[in-house]
Design a protein around this motif. Structure first.
Motif, PDB file in Angstrom:
ATOM      1  N   TYR A   5      59.902  10.367  98.198  1.00 19.11           N
ATOM      2  CA  TYR A   5      59.602  11.733  98.611  1.00 19.11           C
ATOM      3  C   TYR A   5      58.579  12.373  97.685  1.00 19.11           C
ATOM      4  CZ  TYR A   5      63.947  11.323 101.271  1.00 19.11           C
ATOM      5  OH  TYR A   5      64.924  10.924 102.141  1.00 19.11           O
ATOM      6  N   ALA A   6      57.816  13.277  98.250  1.00 17.57           N
ATOM      7  CA  ALA A   6      56.973  14.132  97.425  1.00 17.57           C
ATOM      8  C   ALA A   6      57.883  15.036  96.586  1.00 17.57           C
ATOM      9  CB  ALA A   6      56.064  14.983  98.305  1.00 17.57           C
ATOM     10  N   ASP A   7      57.453  15.350  95.390  1.00 21.47           N
ATOM     11  CA  ASP A   7      58.268  16.191  94.501  1.00 21.47           C
ATOM     12  C   ASP A   7      58.614  17.529  95.148  1.00 21.47           C
ATOM     13  OD1 ASP A   7      56.660  15.168  91.378  1.00 21.47           O
ATOM     14  OD2 ASP A   7      58.284  14.261  92.542  1.00 21.47           O
ATOM     15  N   SER A   8      57.707  18.037  95.953  1.00 20.75           N
ATOM     16  CA  SER A   8      57.886  19.366  96.542  1.00 20.75           C
ATOM     17  C   SER A   8      59.021  19.430  97.556  1.00 20.75           C
ATOM     18  CB  SER A   8      56.586  19.826  97.199  1.00 20.75           C
ATOM     19  OG  SER A   8      56.181  18.908  98.184  1.00 20.75           O
ATOM     20  N   VAL A   9      59.468  18.265  98.050  1.00 27.86           N
ATOM     21  CA  VAL A   9      60.515  18.268  99.088  1.00 27.86           C
ATOM     22  C   VAL A   9      61.789  17.551  98.652  1.00 27.86           C
ATOM     23  CG1 VAL A   9      58.715  18.348 100.855  1.00 27.86           C
ATOM     24  CG2 VAL A   9      59.817  16.158 100.305  1.00 27.86           C
ATOM     25  N   LYS A  10      61.787  16.967  97.466  1.00 26.88           N
ATOM     26  CA  LYS A  10      62.969  16.244  96.998  1.00 26.88           C
ATOM     27  C   LYS A  10      64.185  17.147  96.968  1.00 26.88           C
ATOM     28  CE  LYS A  10      60.909  12.628  94.118  1.00 26.88           C
ATOM     29  NZ  LYS A  10      60.609  12.185  92.734  1.00 26.88           N
ATOM     30  N   GLY A  11      65.290  16.614  97.496  1.00 28.14           N
ATOM     31  CA  GLY A  11      66.525  17.384  97.517  1.00 28.14           C
ATOM     32  C   GLY A  11      66.658  18.303  98.714  1.00 28.14           C
ATOM     33  N   ARG A  12      65.564  18.475  99.455  1.00 26.44           N
ATOM     34  CA  ARG A  12      65.598  19.369 100.632  1.00 26.44           C
ATOM     35  C   ARG A  12      65.347  18.609 101.934  1.00 26.44           C
ATOM     36  NH1 ARG A  12      61.887  23.202 101.276  1.00 26.44           N
ATOM     37  NH2 ARG A  12      60.240  22.060 100.153  1.00 26.44           N
ATOM     38  N   PHE A  13      64.542  17.561 101.873  1.00 21.75           N
ATOM     39  CA  PHE A  13      64.195  16.783 103.064  1.00 21.75           C
ATOM     40  C   PHE A  13      64.843  15.400 102.964  1.00 21.75           C
ATOM     41  CE2 PHE A  13      59.821  18.850 104.200  1.00 21.75           C
ATOM     42  CZ  PHE A  13      60.399  20.102 104.148  1.00 21.75           C
ATOM     43  N   THR A  14      65.196  14.851 104.118  1.00 25.83           N
ATOM     44  CA  THR A  14      65.735  13.494 104.179  1.00 25.83           C
ATOM     45  C   THR A  14      65.044  12.724 105.289  1.00 25.83           C
ATOM     46  OG1 THR A  14      67.902  14.244 103.399  1.00 25.83           O
ATOM     47  CG2 THR A  14      67.800  12.093 104.471  1.00 25.83           C
TER      48      THR A  14
END
Length: 116
Positions: A60-69
């Motif tokens: 994942y891109a750092d900007s979406v880690k933990g929010r996108f799957t």
């Protein structure tokens, strides 16, 4: 021929969720890494996430880690992007991508707008 068809975009309030889908055809889906990219207004396209053949390996891109799957269902030739805790800066056209035989293929994109 390779075809990628995205769906699931729309307008959502900050903090909300959306689920994107990309149905693929024209190649042996289970043998290829699949990716999601996005292009915010006035900016360059950027990688959001990609997933390996079996679905066990993701990035994942750092900007979406933990929010996108990102996930995939090889029986349905479909790759998914579950997006939660959406922010205004996630507003973009989202594209599905596969590289096959040295050629990169893109879907037509689906628009995601995060706004109150």
């Amino acid at each position: 021929q390779v075809q990628l068809v995205e769906s699931g975009g729309g307008l959502v309030e900050p903090g909300g969720s959306l689920n994107l889908s990309c149905v693929a055809s024209g190649f042996i889906f289970r043998e290829y890494v699949m990716s999601w990219h996005r292009q915010p207004p006035g900016k360059e396209r950027e990688m959001v996430a990609h997933i390996g053949w079996t679905g066990r390996v993701t990035n994942y891109a750092d900007s979406v880690k933990g929010r996108f799957t990102i996930s995939r269902d090889n029986s349905k030739n479909t790759v998914y992007l579950q997006m939660s805790s959406l922010r205004p800066e996630d507003t973009a056209a989202y594209y599905c991508e596969v590289t096959k035989g040295g050629t990169t293929y893109w879907g037509q994109g689906t628009q995601v707008t995060v706004s109150s």
